[in-house]
Scaffold this active site. Structure first.
Site, PDB file in Angstrom:
ATOM      1  CG  ASP A  97      -1.660   1.241   1.443  1.00 44.14           C
ATOM      2  OD1 ASP A  97      -1.480   2.180   0.638  1.00 44.14           O
ATOM      3  OD2 ASP A  97      -2.449   1.307   2.403  1.00 44.14           O
ATOM      4  CE  LYS A 151       3.635  11.782 -21.930  1.00 44.95           C
ATOM      5  NZ  LYS A 151       2.466  10.966 -22.293  1.00 44.95           N
ATOM      6  CE  LYS A 185       7.722   6.458 -30.685  1.00 43.81           C
ATOM      7  NZ  LYS A 185       6.887   5.286 -30.911  1.00 43.81           N
ATOM      8  CG  ASP A 238      -1.219  12.246 -23.638  1.00 46.96           C
ATOM      9  OD1 ASP A 238      -0.581  11.674 -22.745  1.00 46.96           O
ATOM     10  OD2 ASP A 238      -1.740  11.638 -24.604  1.00 46.96           O
ATOM     11  CG  HIS A 243       5.724  12.011 -26.782  1.00 54.13           C
ATOM     12  ND1 HIS A 243       6.584  11.461 -25.859  1.00 54.13           N
ATOM     13  CD2 HIS A 243       4.537  11.405 -26.560  1.00 54.13           C
ATOM     14  CE1 HIS A 243       5.940  10.570 -25.136  1.00 54.13           C
ATOM     15  NE2 HIS A 243       4.694  10.515 -25.529  1.00 54.13           N
ATOM     16  CE  LYS A 343      -4.833   9.911 -27.183  1.00 54.92           C
ATOM     17  NZ  LYS A 343      -3.594   9.186 -27.541  1.00 54.92           N
TER      18      LYS A 343
HETATM   19  C1  BG6 Z   1       1.829   8.373 -24.801  1.00 56.12           C
HETATM   20  C2  BG6 Z   1       0.530   9.116 -24.680  1.00 56.12           C
HETATM   21  O1  BG6 Z   1       2.848   9.070 -24.140  1.00 56.12           O
HETATM   22  O2  BG6 Z   1       2.179   8.235 -26.172  1.00 56.12           O
HETATM   23  C3  BG6 Z   1      -0.570   8.398 -25.448  1.00 56.12           C
HETATM   24  O3  BG6 Z   1       0.156   9.213 -23.310  1.00 56.12           O
HETATM   25  C4  BG6 Z   1      -0.140   8.142 -26.885  1.00 56.12           C
HETATM   26  O4  BG6 Z   1      -1.796   9.138 -25.410  1.00 56.12           O
HETATM   27  C5  BG6 Z   1       1.238   7.493 -26.933  1.00 56.12           C
HETATM   28  O5  BG6 Z   1      -1.112   7.309 -27.492  1.00 56.12           O
HETATM   29  C6  BG6 Z   1       1.752   7.426 -28.359  1.00 56.12           C
HETATM   30  O6  BG6 Z   1       2.922   6.653 -28.414  1.00 56.12           O
HETATM   31  P1  BG6 Z   1       3.341   5.861 -29.724  1.00 56.12           P
HETATM   32  O7  BG6 Z   1       4.665   5.270 -29.396  1.00 56.12           O
HETATM   33  O8  BG6 Z   1       2.262   4.831 -29.962  1.00 56.12           O
HETATM   34  O9  BG6 Z   1       3.390   6.865 -30.832  1.00 56.12           O
END
Ligand code: BG6
Length: 491
Positions: A97, A151, A185, A238, A243, A343
């Site tokens: 916990d 993250k 990547k 996000d 990224h 998305k």
């Molecule tokens: C994550 C986000 O960090 O990256 C997600 O929280 C997103 O919302 C994902 O879908 C995308 O990662 P990748 O490697 O699939 O492009």
């Protein structure tokens, strides 16, 4: 610090301790990545993996969870029963916990006293402080320990600073691995080689030879089962804060003095600090927020964001952002950087597009006017690098057409490509910090993003609808068209 042999493999036995071991990220990404690392002998001998969760499970119950929820995410070509069983043999499960300091004693009894402990915090970030405090109380943080922070690190600058300060009370900066899986990547790492391993781009990689840069991370997936998190977060926090800004840094940074972690991170930090802050007027003009409405992707009907499970009926969360950024330095003066992510877009496609300046003058009358070369660095779904150039159409007098100089990395290299998480987990074990974010970088990224969030609030901005299966709201195209430019798929 931990002793390492020259290959970077630690000389101490490794305990990989995963908080949130029963969570979605562990099941879908971390455990399959560790399986692949194990299969390819990239985990040091004697590595053990200790999953931490709040459920009162036995080890066998945890293994059953892995069987059901994680095994399906392992590349089926790499999966065989014997290797999977050997992998399972590395595991222990400890119920903790997170708020109960006494529970951490169970971890102290399970992990090896003189080993290298890697704590992977795959939990909500508001638990990071408590976890680190309790690990320290239990005597589990020593000079060999490392902590990996998933993250999102906070939801604004103040919360990110608070997390960094509390983790920093127990771990030195060199023990902290802030993960951004985009930095793991293959093509993102290759971008550094493209830029700094090839002399031809050096002189051209700046204004006025580059006219604009586009960075797109387009996804076809929707919010899925993550509405609880996503609705509070939105695409700017996000994806852009981490990224996309990291990709921008790698495109825009000066050559680092070496590949040492701090040399690289110093240069990325300079880029983040040079981003021109956006005023409210800039935000109104240069940013576009969108939210997907019902539509179809690949011929299949999909729901709109507001119809997704657990999304509040009045939600204003953005599932799409496009914006124009500027870097205030000599190299990039007046070069717009267009960033875009969303998305439920038409296709999964992550790419960086460098638009070079137009020909100063065309001596070939039949050539296209205003032609500029374009370098397209595709990160996903396939890795490729293409340079668009003009060539003479055979047998047509001097008629010119654009053709691609194509670097097909899949064909050039047949070696297996590790997934981002696998590569980054191995980096953590080997103590390689280059592809992780330093505290000041993370905070500089928040410092630039935060006024945009505040500006949207001030403008009472509502996201524009876009039909799922398109490339976002029309205003995103207009953002480029205003400057007589176009996103790559529209050009
Ligand atoms: C994550 C986000 O960090 O990256 C997600 O929280 C997103 O919302 C994902 O879908 C995308 O990662 P990748 O490697 O699939 O492009």
């Amino acid at each position: 610090m931990t002793t390492q042999n020259p290959s970077g493999t630690p000389d101490l036995p490794v305990d990989m301790i995963i908080f949130g071991g029963g969570g979605d990220l562990s099941a879908r990404k971390l455990l399959p990545a560790l399986y692949m690392a194990h299969l390819h002998c990239n985990l040091p001998p004697e590595t053990r993996i200790i999953a931490i969760g709040r459920r009162d499970w036995t080890r066998e119950q945890y293994l059953a969870f892995m069987e059901e929820h994680s095994r399906p995410f392992v590349d089926s070509k790499a999966l065989d029963a014997q290797s999977w069983d050997k992998f399972l043999a590395l595991f222990d499960y400890v119920r903790i916990d997170i708020d109960a300091p006494a529970d951490y004693q169970r971890l102290a009894e399970t992990s090896r006293p003189n080993g290298l402990r890697v704590f992977y915090l795959a939990t909500a970030p508001d638990l990071f402080t408590t976890i680190c405090d309790n690990l320290a109380v239990a005597g589990l943080v020593d000079a060999h320990a490392r902590v990996v922070l998933e993250k999102p690190l906070g939801h604004d600058l103040a919360s990110a600073q608070a997390i960094n300060a509390s983790v920093g009370r127990h771990f030195k900066e060199a023990q902290i691995y802030r993960i951004d899986h985009y930095l793991g990547k293959e093509t993102v790492q290759n971008l550094m080689v493209l830029r700094f391993g090839n002399a031809i781009f050096g002189p051209l990689w700046q204004a006025p030879y580059i006219k604009s840069v586009q960075i797109t991370v387009a996804e076809t997936v929707g919010v899925g089962s993550r509405a609880g998190f996503y609705d509070q977060t939105g695409a700017l926090r996000d994806m852009v804060q981490n990224h996309l800004l990291q990709l921008l840094c790698i495109v825009a940074m000066e050559p680092p003095v070496s590949l040492d972690p701090d040399a690289v991170r110093d240069e990325k930090l300079k880029v983040l600090r040079s981003l021109r802050p956006m005023s409210v007027a800039d935000i109104a003009r240069d940013t576009v927020r969108g939210q997907y409405a019902a539509g179809a992707i690949g011929g299949e009907p999909v729901k709109g964001y507001l119809e997704e499970a657990n999304v509040p009926a009045e939600s204003r969360a953005e599932t799409f952002v496009a914006l124009r950024a500027h870097i205030n330095n000599w190299r990039w003066a007046n070069v717009p950087f267009f960033l875009r992510t969303g998305k439920r877009l038409q296709k999964r496609q992550s790419e960086i597009v460098i638009d070079f300046a137009d020909l100063p003058f065309s001596i070939i009358p039949s050539g296209p006017r205003n032609y500029g070369n374009r370098l397209i660095i595709q990160l996903q779904p396939e890795e490729s690098i293409q340079l668009q150039m003009l060539a003479k159409e055979p047998g047509s007098g001097m008629h010119m057409l654009p053709v691609n100089l194509n670097l097909d990395l899949q064909q050039a290299f047949t070696e297996r490509r590790a997934e981002a998480y696998e590569r980054l987990l191995i980096d953590v074990i080997r103590g390689r910090l280059t592809h992780f974010m330093r505290r000041d970088e993370l905070e500089a990224a928040w410092a630039w993003v935060e006024p945009i969030l505040a500006g949207w609030k001030e403008l009472n901005d509502r996201p524009r609808n876009y039909t799922a299966g398109t490339f976002g709201p029309a205003a995103s195209s207009a953002l480029m068209a205003r400057e007589s430019m176009a996103w790559a798929e529209e050009a």
